[in-house]
Design a protein around this motif. Structure first.
Motif, PDB file in Angstrom:
ATOM      1  N   LEU A  52     -69.592 124.086  77.987  1.00 48.61           N
ATOM      2  CA  LEU A  52     -70.184 125.435  77.959  1.00 48.61           C
ATOM      3  C   LEU A  52     -69.432 126.345  76.987  1.00 48.61           C
ATOM      4  CD1 LEU A  52     -70.926 126.060  81.749  1.00 48.61           C
ATOM      5  CD2 LEU A  52     -72.602 126.194  79.883  1.00 48.61           C
ATOM      6  N   MET A  53     -68.116 126.253  76.973  1.00 45.09           N
ATOM      7  CA  MET A  53     -67.337 127.098  76.059  1.00 45.09           C
ATOM      8  C   MET A  53     -67.682 126.756  74.615  1.00 45.09           C
ATOM      9  SD  MET A  53     -63.570 127.859  77.634  1.00 45.09           S
ATOM     10  CE  MET A  53     -62.966 126.230  77.432  1.00 45.09           C
ATOM     11  N   HIS A  54     -67.797 125.471  74.331  1.00 47.23           N
ATOM     12  CA  HIS A  54     -68.117 125.074  72.954  1.00 47.23           C
ATOM     13  C   HIS A  54     -69.523 125.543  72.581  1.00 47.23           C
ATOM     14  CE1 HIS A  54     -68.960 122.363  69.512  1.00 47.23           C
ATOM     15  NE2 HIS A  54     -67.707 122.701  69.235  1.00 47.23           N
ATOM     16  N   GLY A  55     -70.434 125.400  73.514  1.00 37.71           N
ATOM     17  CA  GLY A  55     -71.829 125.773  73.250  1.00 37.71           C
ATOM     18  C   GLY A  55     -72.046 127.270  73.101  1.00 37.71           C
ATOM     19  N   THR A  56     -71.145 128.082  73.637  1.00 33.82           N
ATOM     20  CA  THR A  56     -71.351 129.539  73.570  1.00 33.82           C
ATOM     21  C   THR A  56     -70.506 130.194  72.469  1.00 33.82           C
ATOM     22  OG1 THR A  56     -69.779 129.693  75.397  1.00 33.82           O
ATOM     23  CG2 THR A  56     -72.095 129.932  75.950  1.00 33.82           C
ATOM     24  N   GLY A  57     -69.808 129.383  71.693  1.00 34.40           N
ATOM     25  CA  GLY A  57     -69.129 129.946  70.516  1.00 34.40           C
ATOM     26  C   GLY A  57     -67.657 130.252  70.687  1.00 34.40           C
ATOM     27  N   PHE A  58     -66.994 129.649  71.668  1.00 43.82           N
ATOM     28  CA  PHE A  58     -65.536 129.852  71.761  1.00 43.82           C
ATOM     29  C   PHE A  58     -64.881 129.237  70.526  1.00 43.82           C
ATOM     30  CE2 PHE A  58     -64.212 131.520  75.987  1.00 43.82           C
ATOM     31  CZ  PHE A  58     -65.480 131.823  76.449  1.00 43.82           C
ATOM     32  N   GLN A  59     -64.047 130.043  69.874  1.00 44.11           N
ATOM     33  CA  GLN A  59     -63.433 129.590  68.617  1.00 44.11           C
ATOM     34  C   GLN A  59     -61.935 129.459  68.745  1.00 44.11           C
ATOM     35  OE1 GLN A  59     -64.806 129.464  65.257  1.00 44.11           O
ATOM     36  NE2 GLN A  59     -66.835 129.461  66.182  1.00 44.11           N
ATOM     37  N   THR A  60     -61.345 130.286  69.580  1.00 45.45           N
ATOM     38  CA  THR A  60     -59.887 130.287  69.698  1.00 45.45           C
ATOM     39  C   THR A  60     -59.542 129.994  71.147  1.00 45.45           C
ATOM     40  OG1 THR A  60     -59.901 132.075  68.088  1.00 45.45           O
ATOM     41  CG2 THR A  60     -57.799 131.614  69.175  1.00 45.45           C
ATOM     42  N   ILE A  61     -59.048 128.792  71.369  1.00 45.99           N
ATOM     43  CA  ILE A  61     -58.676 128.394  72.734  1.00 45.99           C
ATOM     44  C   ILE A  61     -57.151 128.424  72.816  1.00 45.99           C
ATOM     45  CG2 ILE A  61     -58.719 126.518  74.430  1.00 45.99           C
ATOM     46  CD1 ILE A  61     -61.488 127.515  73.871  1.00 45.99           C
ATOM     47  N   ARG A  62     -56.645 129.188  73.748  1.00 44.77           N
ATOM     48  CA  ARG A  62     -55.196 129.182  73.985  1.00 44.77           C
ATOM     49  C   ARG A  62     -54.953 128.769  75.434  1.00 44.77           C
ATOM     50  NH1 ARG A  62     -55.353 128.893  69.563  1.00 44.77           N
ATOM     51  NH2 ARG A  62     -54.707 130.282  67.891  1.00 44.77           N
ATOM     52  N   LEU A  63     -54.077 127.789  75.611  1.00 47.00           N
ATOM     53  CA  LEU A  63     -53.827 127.228  76.935  1.00 47.00           C
ATOM     54  C   LEU A  63     -52.444 127.647  77.426  1.00 47.00           C
ATOM     55  CD1 LEU A  63     -55.110 123.628  76.120  1.00 47.00           C
ATOM     56  CD2 LEU A  63     -56.369 125.456  77.276  1.00 47.00           C
ATOM     57  N   GLY A  64     -52.369 128.020  78.685  1.00 47.23           N
ATOM     58  CA  GLY A  64     -51.081 128.423  79.265  1.00 47.23           C
ATOM     59  C   GLY A  64     -50.341 127.208  79.781  1.00 47.23           C
ATOM     60  N   LEU A  65     -49.756 126.429  78.872  1.00 43.11           N
ATOM     61  CA  LEU A  65     -49.018 125.235  79.282  1.00 43.11           C
ATOM     62  C   LEU A  65     -47.610 125.607  79.763  1.00 43.11           C
ATOM     63  CD1 LEU A  65     -48.523 122.159  79.452  1.00 43.11           C
ATOM     64  CD2 LEU A  65     -47.833 122.247  77.051  1.00 43.11           C
ATOM     65  N   GLU A  66     -46.910 126.388  78.982  1.00 44.52           N
ATOM     66  CA  GLU A  66     -45.530 126.865  79.226  1.00 44.52           C
ATOM     67  C   GLU A  66     -44.484 125.762  79.070  1.00 44.52           C
ATOM     68  OE1 GLU A  66     -46.520 129.635  79.086  1.00 44.52           O
ATOM     69  OE2 GLU A  66     -48.064 130.108  80.520  1.00 44.52           O
ATOM     70  N   THR A  67     -44.625 124.653  79.808  1.00 43.96           N
ATOM     71  CA  THR A  67     -43.685 123.534  79.649  1.00 43.96           C
ATOM     72  C   THR A  67     -44.384 122.243  80.065  1.00 43.96           C
ATOM     73  OG1 THR A  67     -41.608 122.553  80.391  1.00 43.96           O
ATOM     74  CG2 THR A  67     -42.717 123.981  81.956  1.00 43.96           C
TER      75      THR A  67
END
Ligand code: SF4
Length: 450
Positions: free
Chosen positions: A307-322
């Motif tokens: 759904l994110m790809h289909g709606t135009g998300f361009q910048t994905i940032r993930l809260g991995l931390e470690t």
């Protein structure tokens, strides 16, 4: 005649600053809300990169702007405040020249009050300067300070900001009380305020992008984060209402870029983000979404990624931390073994490119080793994402605050300038010496995926 309020987003004073979809959303929200209640609102955004008074001034280089509305701010190197004298880096004021700010203040006749917001605790020199100039241009007009610095460092703000009132309570009631104390009452609620109450991006010189919050707060209690202190309860807006706001900015102001400011956008997505994304997909608008505040890794299912790809998300940032799962147990409990790999698999399968996916890695936590950061960087690279170092800034009222105080050589409790993440205030000198090596490793991975 309507009573007039001046709302100010002050300067940043720092070693570095970048406009990564940075707008004072709280202040703009307040502007829209107060406008809808009958005030005449004048917004002065010290971080305005498009201000018509600036390009004519040849003493500064115009800021380079980049993709999707991001880019540099106007910048002038200034003297460092004395606590930072020994830091061997230039220190700057980011934003308008003070004389341009003053001209803006002078354009407004007889304001009832001046409201100033604040963000990072260590940016308070910008707040203080805005308060000083506002008082000089409009003597006798009450200056009210709110925002994150005011709430996290209440005593410091009361002592050193110069504001007449400091709003440190939660919600609109605190501001209304401060206005009331200063003899300013809400004129009237207009009969149909409707869209006027959206955050007032239309008051900016130009709208490069719009920041949207679909929810407030976060159910997690990460040790290093002040989300719970600032917003104790998770409050979600109706997905249809958010959709209407996005469509409004797109249709009326041709906005294509939207930055999600949520702390917990994807949590329980089945009855929130998933519904919004499905509606967006049906409308098939030409939009781009960016998530500078990070998404929860474990919530990225195959369906959400699609759904994110289909709606135009361009910048994905993930809260991995470690990547150290045992450390997550102590820090935040927001990640289990295999979650990151699964999220990456789902994102890449949905069609995202590695260039679009970044993972934030906390660096400089009390007790954290350099090896642990290096391992995490390699882990991110091996899973097909770009590592982004997120240098730890100690924040008052967070569970980690006491540990930060104990591990830092700086007097964090009495001087917010020492909260600056550039100092890596909770790492000793031997760890700091390894930082260039750590940054080189990040650059190598970025090069590989460019
Ligand atoms: S998940 Fe993010 S927003 Fe929520 S408490 Fe943790 S760091 Fe803060």
């Amino acid at each position: 005649m309507k009573p007039t309020l001046i709302l100010i987003n002050p300067w940043i004073y720092d070693f570095a600053a970048y406009d990564l979809w940075s707008k004072p959303l709280g202040l703009l929200h307040l502007a829209g809300w107060l406008r809808g209640r009958g005030f005449d609102i004048h917004l002065i955004d010290c971080l305005d990169v498009h201000h018509p008074g600036m390009p004519g001034n040849s003493s500064l280089t115009p800021p380079k702007r980049r993709l999707y509305g991001t880019g540099k701010f106007w910048r002038e190197v200034v003297l460092k405040p004395s606590p930072l004298q020994n830091i061997p880096r230039p220190y700057s004021r980011y934003g308008l020249l003070p004389e341009v700010f003053e001209q803006e203040l002078r354009k407004i006749r007889n304001p009832s009050a001046i409201l100033i917001t604040s963000l990072m605790t260590y940016w308070y020199p910008g707040v203080r300067k805005a308060v000083n100039l506002a008082k000089r241009v409009h003597p006798g007009v009450p200056v009210i300070l709110g925002g994150i610095y005011a709430r996290l460092c209440r005593d410091h703000a009361l002592m050193s900001s110069g504001a007449d009132s400091v709003v440190y309570g939660h919600g609109a009631a605190s501001l209304l009380a401060a206005l009331d104390e200063n003899g300013i009452h809400i004129p009237a609620t207009l009969p149909d305020v409707g869209r006027l109450t959206y955050p007032a991006f239309d008051l900016l010189t130009r709208i490069d992008y719009v920041c949207v919050m679909t929810s407030l707060g976060c159910p997690y209690r990460c040790q290093y984060c002040a989300s719970h202190f600032l917003q104790p309860n998770l409050i979600r807006r109706e997905p249809d209402e958010v959709l209407e706001e996005i469509v409004f900015w797109h249709k009326e102001f041709a906005v294509r870029d939207f930055a999600l400011y949520d702390d917990a956008f994807l949590v329980e997505s089945g009855n929130h983000a998933g519904l919004l994304l499905e509606s967006l997909a049906r409308l098939d608008l030409d939009l781009r979404f960016h998530t500078p505040n990070a998404l929860h890794v474990r919530e990225i299912t195959g369906e959400i990624a699609r759904l994110m790809h289909g709606t135009g998300f361009q910048t994905i940032r993930l809260g991995l931390e470690t990547s150290d799962i045992s450390l997550h147990g102590d820090l935040d409990n927001k990640l289990s073994k295999g979650d990151f790999e699964r999220a990456m698999h789902n994102l890449l399968k949905a069609g995202f490119d590695t260039k679009e996916i970044g993972a934030y890695i906390l660096t400089g936590l009390p007790g954290q080793t350099v090896d642990s950061v290096v391992e995490t960087i390699n882990f991110v690279g091996a899973n097909g994402a770009i590592p982004y170092l997120s240098e730890y800034s100690p924040i008052p009222h967070t569970p980690m605050w006491e540990k930060a105080l104990a591990s830092s050589k700086y007097d964090l409790a009495s001087e917010p300038l020492f909260h600056n993440n550039t100092l890596l205030p909770c790492w000793d000198e031997s760890k700091k010496r390894d930082l260039p090596m750590v940054k080189r490793l990040v650059s190598q991975i970025r090069e590989k995926y460019r």
